[in-house]
Scaffold this active site. Structure first.
Site, PDB file in Angstrom:
ATOM      1  N   GLY A 150       5.075 -17.632 -14.840  1.00 43.91           N
ATOM      2  CA  GLY A 150       3.765 -17.483 -15.450  1.00 43.91           C
ATOM      3  C   GLY A 150       3.818 -16.552 -16.648  1.00 43.91           C
ATOM      4  O   GLY A 150       4.848 -16.420 -17.313  1.00 43.91           O
ATOM      5  N   THR A 222       7.309  -6.845  -8.588  1.00 37.13           N
ATOM      6  CA  THR A 222       6.087  -6.324  -9.199  1.00 37.13           C
ATOM      7  C   THR A 222       4.916  -7.252  -8.901  1.00 37.13           C
ATOM      8  O   THR A 222       3.875  -7.166  -9.554  1.00 37.13           O
ATOM      9  CB  THR A 222       6.250  -6.191 -10.722  1.00 37.13           C
ATOM     10  N   ARG A 224       3.720  -9.070  -5.196  1.00 33.50           N
ATOM     11  CA  ARG A 224       3.059  -8.687  -3.948  1.00 33.50           C
ATOM     12  C   ARG A 224       4.122  -8.407  -2.894  1.00 33.50           C
ATOM     13  O   ARG A 224       5.099  -9.146  -2.764  1.00 33.50           O
ATOM     14  CB  ARG A 224       2.115  -9.795  -3.459  1.00 33.50           C
ATOM     15  N   GLU A 253       0.049  -1.050   1.906  1.00 39.10           N
ATOM     16  CA  GLU A 253      -0.206  -0.072   0.840  1.00 39.10           C
ATOM     17  C   GLU A 253      -1.422   0.768   1.202  1.00 39.10           C
ATOM     18  O   GLU A 253      -2.436   0.224   1.653  1.00 39.10           O
ATOM     19  CB  GLU A 253      -0.425  -0.792  -0.496  1.00 39.10           C
ATOM     20  N   HIS A 272       2.313   0.591  -6.971  1.00 39.44           N
ATOM     21  CA  HIS A 272       1.529  -0.558  -7.430  1.00 39.44           C
ATOM     22  C   HIS A 272       0.823  -0.249  -8.756  1.00 39.44           C
ATOM     23  O   HIS A 272      -0.394  -0.388  -8.902  1.00 39.44           O
ATOM     24  CB  HIS A 272       0.492  -0.967  -6.377  1.00 39.44           C
ATOM     25  N   ALA A 274       2.379  -1.411 -11.826  1.00 37.82           N
ATOM     26  CA  ALA A 274       2.999  -2.213 -12.889  1.00 37.82           C
ATOM     27  C   ALA A 274       1.973  -2.688 -13.902  1.00 37.82           C
ATOM     28  O   ALA A 274       2.239  -2.738 -15.099  1.00 37.82           O
ATOM     29  CB  ALA A 274       3.733  -3.412 -12.279  1.00 37.82           C
TER      30      ALA A 274
END
Length: 306
Positions: A150, A222, A224, A253, A272, A274
């Protein structure tokens, strides 16, 4: 009422006020419940705290859940449909930040940046056993496999190629790009570095088996945490099957204090973040503001998922 459920930095707060107007958005800390604002909430700017079925049911005026990012796995989509609440995300707004973070994690693992940083700060940077330098490496000459192709992977691939990597990828369909398209099994088995760029769905949950990866490879995530079998990841890292891992996301998390990942010396960790840069926030808030304008103007919304 437009509500931001997050723990914003001063710069984040300033950007919200600059783009939406001072005082327009109500800030609720991510650790706090939405109980007090739920009855009057019409639009929710969502970051990471799950938007549950109960949250949606408690907000009768809610018309829009705007994800500040791409992944919508933290939103009860079925409940949103049942209550007539639109859910939108914003593909592409954080792609630059995520691509750069993935690259930085690759480099940090290969060059063992945390290890040498700690030693240098302690005045021991020049006294490490010379054999430690035998375990560093370069991106150039390595095969980097991108799981998904993507926006973020599309930005990362040319940077990797420019550094001399052989870039391969897997996706639902092949793309018209100058990189090799491989099935998942081949990508895992032959990549020196495997970087994850797919959403979390029922289909992708647990897709990555670290023990099926090439021996001595590096895993970078980066996307899930639940894409990876985390127990097998710990095993692969502990037993030396994997060279190392760069992780920005985790199955749970915040990462629990008892997680064995915290004690592994061949892992580089981040909380988390990124996606989280001032540049990304401005792009994201601009889209969110436009969707709120469209919502109240009864116009079609951008990037509507539900």
């Amino acid at each position: 009422m437009i509500v931001l459920h997050a723990r914003p930095s001063p710069g984040f707060r300033a950007a919200v006020d600059r783009i939406f107007g001072a005082g327009v958005v109500v800030h609720v800390d991510e650790a706090a419940p939405l109980d007090e604002v739920a009855p009057e909430m019409t639009a929710l700017l969502h970051v990471l705290t799950p938007v549950t079925r109960e949250v949606i049911a408690a907000a009768p005026k809610l018309k829009l859940i705007q994800k500040l990012g791409v992944g919508v796995n933290t939103i009860a989509l079925d409940a949103a449909r049942e209550h007539g609440v639109a859910v939108c995300n914003m593909p592409g707004t954080n792609s630059q930040a995520v691509a750069e973070m993935a690259l930085s994690l690759m480099l940090a693992v290969l060059r063992r940046t945390p290890f040498f940083d700690r030693r240098t700060r302690a005045g021991e940077g020049w006294t490490a056993d010379p054999s430690e330098l035998d375990s560093v490496g370069e991106i150039g000459g390595r095969t980097v496999g991108l799981v998904g192709f993507g926006h973020s992977a599309g930005r990362l691939a040319p940077a990797l190629a420019a550094l001399g990597a052989r870039v391969a990828y897997t996706a639902r369909t092949s793309r018209d790009v100058p990189y090799e398209y491989w099935p998942q099994e081949k990508l895992s088995a032959e990549s020196d570095i495997l970087s994850l760029h797919i959403p979390l769905t029922d289909e992708t949950r647990g897709r990555i088996d670290p023990l099926a990866m090439k021996r001595g490879a590096v895993l970078v995530n980066t996307a899930r945490g639940e894409l990876v079998d985390e127990a097998k990841l710990v095993q692969a890292l502990s037993e030396g099957h994997l060279r190392g891992a760069g992780l920005d996301v985790f199955a749970q998390e915040p990462l629990p204090a008892e997680s064995p990942l915290l004690s592994l010396p061949n892992v580089v960790l981040a909380p988390h973040i990124a996606w989280l840069t001032p540049e990304t926030l401005v792009r994201s808030l601009t889209v969110a503001h436009e969707n709120c304008r469209r919502l109240f103007g009864a116009e079609p919304l951008l990037h509507q998922v539900v």
